[in-house]
Scaffold this motif. Sequence first.
Motif, PDB file in Angstrom:
ATOM      1  N   VAL A 118     -15.969  15.168   1.264  1.00  0.00           N
ATOM      2  CA  VAL A 118     -14.530  14.926   1.157  1.00  0.00           C
ATOM      3  C   VAL A 118     -14.288  13.424   1.002  1.00  0.00           C
ATOM      4  CG1 VAL A 118     -12.271  15.183   2.258  1.00  0.00           C
ATOM      5  CG2 VAL A 118     -14.026  16.963   2.568  1.00  0.00           C
ATOM      6  N   TYR A 119     -13.611  13.051  -0.078  1.00  0.00           N
ATOM      7  CA  TYR A 119     -13.286  11.649  -0.357  1.00  0.00           C
ATOM      8  C   TYR A 119     -11.866  11.349   0.117  1.00  0.00           C
ATOM      9  CZ  TYR A 119     -11.701   7.606  -3.047  1.00  0.00           C
ATOM     10  OH  TYR A 119     -11.153   6.405  -3.419  1.00  0.00           O
ATOM     11  N   LEU A 120     -11.719  10.274   0.895  1.00  0.00           N
ATOM     12  CA  LEU A 120     -10.413   9.853   1.399  1.00  0.00           C
ATOM     13  C   LEU A 120      -9.918   8.670   0.575  1.00  0.00           C
ATOM     14  CD1 LEU A 120     -12.241  10.912   3.941  1.00  0.00           C
ATOM     15  CD2 LEU A 120     -10.378   9.994   5.299  1.00  0.00           C
ATOM     16  N   SER A 121      -8.724   8.788   0.035  1.00  0.00           N
ATOM     17  CA  SER A 121      -8.123   7.688  -0.720  1.00  0.00           C
ATOM     18  C   SER A 121      -7.265   6.848   0.230  1.00  0.00           C
ATOM     19  CB  SER A 121      -7.244   8.236  -1.849  1.00  0.00           C
ATOM     20  OG  SER A 121      -6.005   8.688  -1.338  1.00  0.00           O
ATOM     21  N   PRO A 122      -6.800   5.672  -0.200  1.00  0.00           N
ATOM     22  CA  PRO A 122      -5.977   4.832   0.674  1.00  0.00           C
ATOM     23  C   PRO A 122      -4.683   5.496   1.151  1.00  0.00           C
ATOM     24  CG  PRO A 122      -6.863   3.520  -1.112  1.00  0.00           C
ATOM     25  CD  PRO A 122      -7.204   4.950  -1.434  1.00  0.00           C
ATOM     26  N   ARG A 123      -4.219   6.530   0.469  1.00  0.00           N
ATOM     27  CA  ARG A 123      -2.970   7.156   0.897  1.00  0.00           C
ATOM     28  C   ARG A 123      -3.166   8.171   2.021  1.00  0.00           C
ATOM     29  NH1 ARG A 123       0.038  10.990  -3.172  1.00  0.00           N
ATOM     30  NH2 ARG A 123       1.189  11.289  -1.242  1.00  0.00           N
ATOM     31  N   ASP A 124      -4.419   8.530   2.285  1.00  0.00           N
ATOM     32  CA  ASP A 124      -4.692   9.630   3.199  1.00  0.00           C
ATOM     33  C   ASP A 124      -4.685   9.205   4.669  1.00  0.00           C
ATOM     34  OD1 ASP A 124      -5.066  11.687   1.246  1.00  0.00           O
ATOM     35  OD2 ASP A 124      -7.006  10.801   0.752  1.00  0.00           O
TER      36      ASP A 124
ATOM     37  N   ARG B 269     -12.956   7.678  13.095  1.00  0.00           N
ATOM     38  CA  ARG B 269     -12.014   7.200  12.076  1.00  0.00           C
ATOM     39  C   ARG B 269     -12.656   6.149  11.191  1.00  0.00           C
ATOM     40  NH1 ARG B 269      -7.529   4.539  16.016  1.00  0.00           N
ATOM     41  NH2 ARG B 269      -7.845   6.564  16.978  1.00  0.00           N
ATOM     42  N   PHE B 270     -12.113   6.046   9.992  1.00  0.00           N
ATOM     43  CA  PHE B 270     -12.477   4.986   9.058  1.00  0.00           C
ATOM     44  C   PHE B 270     -11.408   3.901   9.137  1.00  0.00           C
ATOM     45  CE2 PHE B 270     -14.502   8.522   6.515  1.00  0.00           C
ATOM     46  CZ  PHE B 270     -15.804   8.084   6.665  1.00  0.00           C
ATOM     47  N   ASN B 271     -11.834   2.677   9.330  1.00  0.00           N
ATOM     48  CA  ASN B 271     -10.914   1.556   9.222  1.00  0.00           C
ATOM     49  C   ASN B 271     -10.989   1.075   7.770  1.00  0.00           C
ATOM     50  OD1 ASN B 271     -10.208   1.595  12.020  1.00  0.00           O
ATOM     51  ND2 ASN B 271     -12.223   0.771  12.440  1.00  0.00           N
ATOM     52  N   MET B 272     -10.187   1.660   6.941  1.00  0.00           N
ATOM     53  CA  MET B 272     -10.150   1.654   5.476  1.00  0.00           C
ATOM     54  C   MET B 272     -10.799   2.956   5.008  1.00  0.00           C
ATOM     55  SD  MET B 272      -8.411  -1.009   4.641  1.00  0.00           S
ATOM     56  CE  MET B 272      -8.657  -1.406   2.915  1.00  0.00           C
ATOM     57  N   GLY B 273     -10.637   3.279   3.718  1.00  0.00           N
ATOM     58  CA  GLY B 273     -10.972   4.619   3.242  1.00  0.00           C
ATOM     59  C   GLY B 273     -12.432   4.831   2.916  1.00  0.00           C
ATOM     60  N   SER B 274     -12.881   6.063   2.882  1.00  0.00           N
ATOM     61  CA  SER B 274     -14.263   6.340   2.537  1.00  0.00           C
ATOM     62  C   SER B 274     -14.489   7.825   2.307  1.00  0.00           C
ATOM     63  CB  SER B 274     -15.213   5.799   3.604  1.00  0.00           C
ATOM     64  OG  SER B 274     -16.519   5.739   3.086  1.00  0.00           O
TER      65      SER B 274
ATOM     66  N   ILE C 173       0.836  -1.209   0.000  1.00  0.00           N
ATOM     67  CA  ILE C 173       0.000   0.000   0.000  1.00  0.00           C
ATOM     68  C   ILE C 173       0.869   1.257   0.000  1.00  0.00           C
ATOM     69  CG2 ILE C 173      -1.619   1.341   1.398  1.00  0.00           C
ATOM     70  CD1 ILE C 173      -2.931  -0.934  -0.150  1.00  0.00           C
ATOM     71  N   ILE C 174       1.948   1.255   0.783  1.00  0.00           N
ATOM     72  CA  ILE C 174       2.856   2.409   0.811  1.00  0.00           C
ATOM     73  C   ILE C 174       3.435   2.662  -0.583  1.00  0.00           C
ATOM     74  CG2 ILE C 174       5.092   3.231   1.667  1.00  0.00           C
ATOM     75  CD1 ILE C 174       4.443   1.848   4.323  1.00  0.00           C
ATOM     76  N   LYS C 175       3.842   1.584  -1.248  1.00  0.00           N
ATOM     77  CA  LYS C 175       4.429   1.707  -2.579  1.00  0.00           C
ATOM     78  C   LYS C 175       3.394   2.123  -3.620  1.00  0.00           C
ATOM     79  CE  LYS C 175       6.939  -0.979  -6.081  1.00  0.00           C
ATOM     80  NZ  LYS C 175       7.519  -2.319  -6.403  1.00  0.00           N
ATOM     81  N   LEU C 176       2.234   1.481  -3.586  1.00  0.00           N
ATOM     82  CA  LEU C 176       1.203   1.723  -4.592  1.00  0.00           C
ATOM     83  C   LEU C 176       0.640   3.135  -4.505  1.00  0.00           C
ATOM     84  CD1 LEU C 176      -0.496   0.419  -6.856  1.00  0.00           C
ATOM     85  CD2 LEU C 176      -2.114  -0.303  -5.096  1.00  0.00           C
ATOM     86  N   TYR C 177       0.425   3.622  -3.276  1.00  0.00           N
ATOM     87  CA  TYR C 177      -0.233   4.925  -3.096  1.00  0.00           C
ATOM     88  C   TYR C 177       0.728   6.020  -2.649  1.00  0.00           C
ATOM     89  CZ  TYR C 177      -4.612   2.435  -3.679  1.00  0.00           C
ATOM     90  OH  TYR C 177      -5.644   1.683  -4.191  1.00  0.00           O
ATOM     91  N   LYS C 178       2.030   5.708  -2.576  1.00  0.00           N
ATOM     92  CA  LYS C 178       3.036   6.707  -2.210  1.00  0.00           C
ATOM     93  C   LYS C 178       2.697   7.374  -0.868  1.00  0.00           C
ATOM     94  CE  LYS C 178       4.427   7.681  -6.993  1.00  0.00           C
ATOM     95  NZ  LYS C 178       3.678   6.545  -7.572  1.00  0.00           N
TER      96      LYS C 178
ATOM     97  N   ALA D  83     -10.831  16.181   7.336  1.00  0.00           N
ATOM     98  CA  ALA D  83     -10.060  15.014   6.907  1.00  0.00           C
ATOM     99  C   ALA D  83      -9.119  15.363   5.775  1.00  0.00           C
ATOM    100  CB  ALA D  83     -11.010  13.901   6.440  1.00  0.00           C
ATOM    101  N   ASP D  84      -8.099  14.536   5.608  1.00  0.00           N
ATOM    102  CA  ASP D  84      -7.293  14.572   4.382  1.00  0.00           C
ATOM    103  C   ASP D  84      -8.126  13.982   3.248  1.00  0.00           C
ATOM    104  OD1 ASP D  84      -5.233  15.394   5.999  1.00  0.00           O
ATOM    105  OD2 ASP D  84      -3.839  13.812   5.403  1.00  0.00           O
ATOM    106  N   GLY D  85      -7.897  14.443   2.043  1.00  0.00           N
ATOM    107  CA  GLY D  85      -8.592  13.840   0.913  1.00  0.00           C
ATOM    108  C   GLY D  85      -8.722  14.799  -0.243  1.00  0.00           C
ATOM    109  N   ALA D  86      -9.812  14.660  -0.984  1.00  0.00           N
ATOM    110  CA  ALA D  86     -10.106  15.521  -2.120  1.00  0.00           C
ATOM    111  C   ALA D  86     -11.579  15.907  -2.070  1.00  0.00           C
ATOM    112  CB  ALA D  86      -9.799  14.803  -3.434  1.00  0.00           C
ATOM    113  N   ILE D  87     -11.873  17.120  -2.498  1.00  0.00           N
ATOM    114  CA  ILE D  87     -13.259  17.566  -2.556  1.00  0.00           C
ATOM    115  C   ILE D  87     -13.983  16.774  -3.644  1.00  0.00           C
ATOM    116  CG2 ILE D  87     -14.789  19.495  -3.106  1.00  0.00           C
ATOM    117  CD1 ILE D  87     -13.436  19.839  -0.417  1.00  0.00           C
ATOM    118  N   SER D  88     -15.051  16.107  -3.233  1.00  0.00           N
ATOM    119  CA  SER D  88     -15.908  15.419  -4.200  1.00  0.00           C
ATOM    120  C   SER D  88     -16.944  16.396  -4.748  1.00  0.00           C
ATOM    121  CB  SER D  88     -16.594  14.219  -3.532  1.00  0.00           C
ATOM    122  OG  SER D  88     -17.483  13.570  -4.416  1.00  0.00           O
ATOM    123  N   GLN D  89     -17.658  17.052  -3.846  1.00  0.00           N
ATOM    124  CA  GLN D  89     -18.570  18.140  -4.202  1.00  0.00           C
ATOM    125  C   GLN D  89     -18.630  19.098  -3.027  1.00  0.00           C
ATOM    126  OE1 GLN D  89     -20.009  18.736  -7.111  1.00  0.00           O
ATOM    127  NE2 GLN D  89     -19.528  16.767  -8.102  1.00  0.00           N
ATOM    128  N   ILE D  90     -18.970  20.353  -3.308  1.00  0.00           N
ATOM    129  CA  ILE D  90     -19.099  21.363  -2.252  1.00  0.00           C
ATOM    130  C   ILE D  90     -20.046  22.433  -2.746  1.00  0.00           C
ATOM    131  CG2 ILE D  90     -17.085  22.688  -3.064  1.00  0.00           C
ATOM    132  CD1 ILE D  90     -16.445  23.229  -0.059  1.00  0.00           C
TER     133      ILE D  90
END
Length: 291
Positions: A138-144, A247-252, A43-48, A91-98
Motif C-alpha cells: 500500500v502506497y501512501l501519498s502526501p494527502r493520506d 506512523r510515517f513522518n512523511m509519506g511512504s 500541502i492542503i491546497k496541492l493535495y486536496k 493504511a490509507d493509500g493506493a494498492i501498489s501490488q497485491i
Amino acid sequence: MPLREILFSLIQYPLPHHALSRLMHRLTRCENRAFKNAFIRQIIKLYKVDMAEALQPDPGAYPSFNAFFTRELKPDARPLCPDPDAVLCPADGAISQIGAIEAGSILQAKGKSYTATELLGGDPARAAAFQNGKFATVYLSPRDYHRLHMPLAGTLREMVHVPGRLFSVNNATARQVPNLFARNERVVAIFDTEAGPMALVLVGAIFVASIETVWQGVVTPPAGTTVRSWDYRDTPIKLERGQEMGRFNMGSTIIVLFGENTVGWESLVPGDKVKMGGKLGRRAPTAVVSP
C-alpha cells in the motif's frame, strides 16, 4: 512517459538520500508560525487534504508541519469492517501490488520482483513463515492519513530495522529501480495472529525523515549501517485489530505479509484506492493458528 520515468529514477541514485531526509526532518519540526502555516496550507491546497476528517480541523493549530502530517482523525472517520474474519487495510493509500508470494518472490512492478528474505533483513528463517503466502503493498501519498493500524489482533514477536537507501517509492520509481522495497531503509514488525505470522514492513523513502512504532517510539533516525533486531517473546506486546501500531513522518509504503493458505485478498488491483479499516481480505476458515 518511460523516458521521463527512467530519468526520474536515474537522478535519484547520486542524491544524498539521508542528508536530504535529515534536512526534511528539521524543517517538518520547525515551529515558526509563518513557516509551518505556509507549509501546511500549501500541502492542503496541492493535495486536496480533507481537514474535515481531522480531530483538529484548524491547520493553524498544529505546532509543526509534522504534527499536521501525522494528525489524528475523528473517532468515526475510519470505521472498521464489521466482518470478524476481515483482514483490515493498515493504511490509507493506493494498492501498489497485491497477490501471492511465489517461491519466496514478491512482485514489485511488471518485470521486477524481490524476495521475502531480502525484504525481511536477509534471514531465511525469518522469511520461511511467508513462503508461498500472500502480500499486499500500500502506497501512501502526501494527502493520506499517515498513522498505521493492525490488520488483525496480534502479539509482537520481533522488530527488525534494516538500513538502506531512501529512493522514492512512487509507481514510477517502482517500475524502474530494481529491488526498491528491499533496497530502501525499513522497519519490520512480525506478529503472531489468529491467521499465523503476519509481517508489517514500514518502508522508508526520500524525505521520510522518521519511522516510529507505538511500542518503541522513533526507530529511525538514526539510520545506522547494520541490521538491528528486538525480540519481544519474553515481554509480550499485544495490539488489537485496528489499533495504531506506528506512523510515517512523511509519506511512504507499508507491505503486509501472511503465510500460505491463511488469508485471501479481496478483488483489488494496482491503483485501487483503499482506506484504513476497510476490508483488504479475509482470514481463511482453516487458518486459525494459536500464537
